[in-house]
Design a protein around this motif. Structure first.
Motif, PDB file in Angstrom:
ATOM      1  N   MET A   1     -87.536  12.897 120.116  1.00 61.98           N
ATOM      2  CA  MET A   1     -87.873  12.728 121.512  1.00 61.98           C
ATOM      3  C   MET A   1     -88.413  14.061 122.015  1.00 61.98           C
ATOM      4  O   MET A   1     -87.833  15.098 121.750  1.00 61.98           O
ATOM      5  N   LEU A   2     -89.495  13.997 122.741  1.00 57.59           N
ATOM      6  CA  LEU A   2     -90.179  15.192 123.196  1.00 57.59           C
ATOM      7  C   LEU A   2     -90.521  15.056 124.673  1.00 57.59           C
ATOM      8  O   LEU A   2     -91.008  14.013 125.112  1.00 57.59           O
ATOM      9  N   ASP A   3     -90.267  16.112 125.438  1.00 65.48           N
ATOM     10  CA  ASP A   3     -90.635  16.169 126.846  1.00 65.48           C
ATOM     11  C   ASP A   3     -92.075  16.662 126.931  1.00 65.48           C
ATOM     12  O   ASP A   3     -92.374  17.778 126.509  1.00 65.48           O
ATOM     13  N   ASP A   4     -92.965  15.847 127.455  1.00 63.78           N
ATOM     14  CA  ASP A   4     -94.376  16.237 127.548  1.00 63.78           C
ATOM     15  C   ASP A   4     -94.582  17.471 128.407  1.00 63.78           C
ATOM     16  O   ASP A   4     -95.494  18.252 128.162  1.00 63.78           O
ATOM     17  N   PHE A   5     -93.780  17.661 129.442  1.00 60.40           N
ATOM     18  CA  PHE A   5     -93.987  18.767 130.374  1.00 60.40           C
ATOM     19  C   PHE A   5     -93.868  20.125 129.697  1.00 60.40           C
ATOM     20  O   PHE A   5     -94.748  20.961 129.792  1.00 60.40           O
ATOM     21  N   ASN A   6     -92.760  20.355 129.029  1.00 53.57           N
ATOM     22  CA  ASN A   6     -92.527  21.689 128.450  1.00 53.57           C
ATOM     23  C   ASN A   6     -92.475  21.676 126.932  1.00 53.57           C
ATOM     24  O   ASN A   6     -92.151  22.679 126.323  1.00 53.57           O
ATOM     25  N   ARG A   7     -92.807  20.535 126.341  1.00 59.33           N
ATOM     26  CA  ARG A   7     -92.836  20.359 124.879  1.00 59.33           C
ATOM     27  C   ARG A   7     -91.458  20.582 124.251  1.00 59.33           C
ATOM     28  O   ARG A   7     -91.335  20.921 123.089  1.00 59.33           O
ATOM     29  N   GLU A   8     -90.435  20.389 125.020  1.00 57.04           N
ATOM     30  CA  GLU A   8     -89.067  20.558 124.533  1.00 57.04           C
ATOM     31  C   GLU A   8     -88.638  19.357 123.701  1.00 57.04           C
ATOM     32  O   GLU A   8     -88.829  18.219 124.103  1.00 57.04           O
ATOM     33  N   GLY A   9     -88.068  19.641 122.554  1.00 54.05           N
ATOM     34  CA  GLY A   9     -87.472  18.587 121.757  1.00 54.05           C
ATOM     35  C   GLY A   9     -86.148  18.193 122.378  1.00 54.05           C
ATOM     36  O   GLY A   9     -85.251  19.025 122.523  1.00 54.05           O
ATOM     37  N   LEU A  10     -86.033  16.954 122.796  1.00 59.24           N
ATOM     38  CA  LEU A  10     -84.815  16.501 123.470  1.00 59.24           C
ATOM     39  C   LEU A  10     -83.792  15.948 122.499  1.00 59.24           C
ATOM     40  O   LEU A  10     -82.618  15.849 122.835  1.00 59.24           O
ATOM     41  N   ILE A  12     -83.322  14.780 117.949  1.00 60.39           N
ATOM     42  CA  ILE A  12     -83.813  14.259 116.673  1.00 60.39           C
ATOM     43  C   ILE A  12     -82.700  13.402 116.102  1.00 60.39           C
ATOM     44  O   ILE A  12     -81.593  13.888 115.886  1.00 60.39           O
ATOM     45  N   GLU A  13     -82.985  12.157 115.893  1.00 55.06           N
ATOM     46  CA  GLU A  13     -82.023  11.219 115.316  1.00 55.06           C
ATOM     47  C   GLU A  13     -82.465  10.947 113.880  1.00 55.06           C
ATOM     48  O   GLU A  13     -83.616  10.605 113.640  1.00 55.06           O
ATOM     49  N   VAL A  14     -81.562  11.113 112.940  1.00 54.23           N
ATOM     50  CA  VAL A  14     -81.900  11.004 111.519  1.00 54.23           C
ATOM     51  C   VAL A  14     -81.130   9.856 110.876  1.00 54.23           C
ATOM     52  O   VAL A  14     -79.921   9.732 111.058  1.00 54.23           O
ATOM     53  N   ASP A  15     -81.858   9.018 110.130  1.00 56.11           N
ATOM     54  CA  ASP A  15     -81.238   7.960 109.327  1.00 56.11           C
ATOM     55  C   ASP A  15     -82.323   7.308 108.500  1.00 56.11           C
ATOM     56  O   ASP A  15     -83.498   7.643 108.637  1.00 56.11           O
ATOM     57  N   PHE A  16     -81.940   6.360 107.657  1.00 54.82           N
ATOM     58  CA  PHE A  16     -82.919   5.641 106.860  1.00 54.82           C
ATOM     59  C   PHE A  16     -83.743   4.696 107.721  1.00 54.82           C
ATOM     60  O   PHE A  16     -84.888   4.406 107.423  1.00 54.82           O
ATOM     61  N   SER A  17     -83.154   4.175 108.787  1.00 54.45           N
ATOM     62  CA  SER A  17     -83.873   3.360 109.761  1.00 54.45           C
ATOM     63  C   SER A  17     -83.214   3.559 111.113  1.00 54.45           C
ATOM     64  O   SER A  17     -82.030   3.897 111.197  1.00 54.45           O
ATOM     65  N   LEU A  18     -83.976   3.354 112.163  1.00 50.38           N
ATOM     66  CA  LEU A  18     -83.463   3.532 113.516  1.00 50.38           C
ATOM     67  C   LEU A  18     -83.739   2.274 114.331  1.00 50.38           C
ATOM     68  O   LEU A  18     -84.790   2.135 114.941  1.00 50.38           O
ATOM     69  N   MET A  26     -79.484   6.837 122.069  1.00 47.41           N
ATOM     70  CA  MET A  26     -79.975   8.205 122.193  1.00 47.41           C
ATOM     71  C   MET A  26     -80.626   8.436 123.561  1.00 47.41           C
ATOM     72  O   MET A  26     -80.418   9.477 124.189  1.00 47.41           O
ATOM     73  N   LEU A  27     -81.421   7.474 124.026  1.00 41.66           N
ATOM     74  CA  LEU A  27     -82.031   7.606 125.348  1.00 41.66           C
ATOM     75  C   LEU A  27     -80.978   7.703 126.444  1.00 41.66           C
ATOM     76  O   LEU A  27     -81.124   8.500 127.372  1.00 41.66           O
ATOM     77  N   LEU A 109     -83.799  22.209 115.915  1.00 43.51           N
ATOM     78  CA  LEU A 109     -84.193  21.840 117.271  1.00 43.51           C
ATOM     79  C   LEU A 109     -83.829  22.937 118.264  1.00 43.51           C
ATOM     80  O   LEU A 109     -84.604  23.264 119.157  1.00 43.51           O
ATOM     81  N   TRP A 110     -82.663  23.529 118.102  1.00 37.78           N
ATOM     82  CA  TRP A 110     -82.266  24.627 118.994  1.00 37.78           C
ATOM     83  C   TRP A 110     -83.249  25.789 118.842  1.00 37.78           C
ATOM     84  O   TRP A 110     -83.713  26.360 119.832  1.00 37.78           O
ATOM     85  N   THR A 111     -83.582  26.134 117.613  1.00 40.34           N
ATOM     86  CA  THR A 111     -84.534  27.222 117.354  1.00 40.34           C
ATOM     87  C   THR A 111     -85.900  26.886 117.944  1.00 40.34           C
ATOM     88  O   THR A 111     -86.537  27.734 118.585  1.00 40.34           O
ATOM     89  N   TYR A 112     -86.362  25.669 117.731  1.00 42.46           N
ATOM     90  CA  TYR A 112     -87.656  25.229 118.263  1.00 42.46           C
ATOM     91  C   TYR A 112     -87.714  25.387 119.779  1.00 42.46           C
ATOM     92  O   TYR A 112     -88.704  25.867 120.330  1.00 42.46           O
ATOM     93  N   ASN A 113     -86.667  24.992 120.461  1.00 41.57           N
ATOM     94  CA  ASN A 113     -86.650  25.031 121.924  1.00 41.57           C
ATOM     95  C   ASN A 113     -86.419  26.423 122.501  1.00 41.57           C
ATOM     96  O   ASN A 113     -86.892  26.711 123.597  1.00 41.57           O
ATOM     97  N   ASN A 114     -85.694  27.274 121.788  1.00 37.04           N
ATOM     98  CA  ASN A 114     -85.247  28.539 122.372  1.00 37.04           C
ATOM     99  C   ASN A 114     -85.840  29.802 121.761  1.00 37.04           C
ATOM    100  O   ASN A 114     -85.862  30.841 122.427  1.00 37.04           O
ATOM    101  N   ASP A 115     -86.290  29.741 120.519  1.00 34.51           N
ATOM    102  CA  ASP A 115     -86.766  30.950 119.843  1.00 34.51           C
ATOM    103  C   ASP A 115     -88.232  30.903 119.430  1.00 34.51           C
ATOM    104  O   ASP A 115     -88.829  31.944 119.204  1.00 34.51           O
TER     105      ASP A 115
END
Length: 134
Positions: A1-10, A12-18, A26-27, A109-115
């Motif tokens: 999930m990504l916020d279009d405004f600030n490109r922040e990753g809100l 990431i859900e991981v599995d074989f299927s969602l 998640m929403l 995701l934390w690194t992507y958003n903050n660093d």
């Protein structure tokens, strides 16, 4: 999930299927944390065209904006973000378990958003852009 405004990753859900139920869960978590969006842009995957997601969005007054089939450029920020995910961490490791992938995803995701500066928003991090808007 990504916020279009600030490109922040809100998230990431991981599995074989969602399935749609997982997307809805998640929403709900993201809305509890960040508030309700007016619209969510999605592709045409089965989890996004399901009656479950459509009913969920309708009861909450959230619009679903589906991109046209075969037009991923209509969701360019997410496509670019997915490429970054694949190149920066997902394709770099061999994982033994889904839990291991989810742990790595959360850490990245934390690194992507903050660093990690994002050139698409002026070379600052998504967290910095959000602070500037406050």
């Amino acid at each position: 999930m990504l916020d279009d405004f600030n490109r922040e990753g809100l998230g990431i859900e991981v599995d074989f299927s969602l399935p749609a139920e997982r997307v809805v869960r998640m929403l709900n978590q993201i809305i509890e944390w960040r508030g309700k969006p007016a619209t969510i842009r999605v592709d045409n995957g089965p989890e996004y065209i399901s009656g479950t997601l459509m009913k969920w969005a309708e009861t909450r007054g959230i619009g679903l904006q589906h991109i046209q089939p075969g037009k991923p450029q209509q969701n360019a920020y997410v496509e670019r973000y997915n490429r970054t995910v694949r190149h920066e961490w997902l394709g770099q490791f061999l994982f033994e378990t889904i839990a291991e992938v989810q742990d790595q995803a959360t850490e990245w995701l934390w690194t992507y958003n903050n660093d990690r500066p994002n050139m698409g928003i002026g070379g600052i991090t998504p967290a910095q852009k959000l602070k500037l808007a406050a």
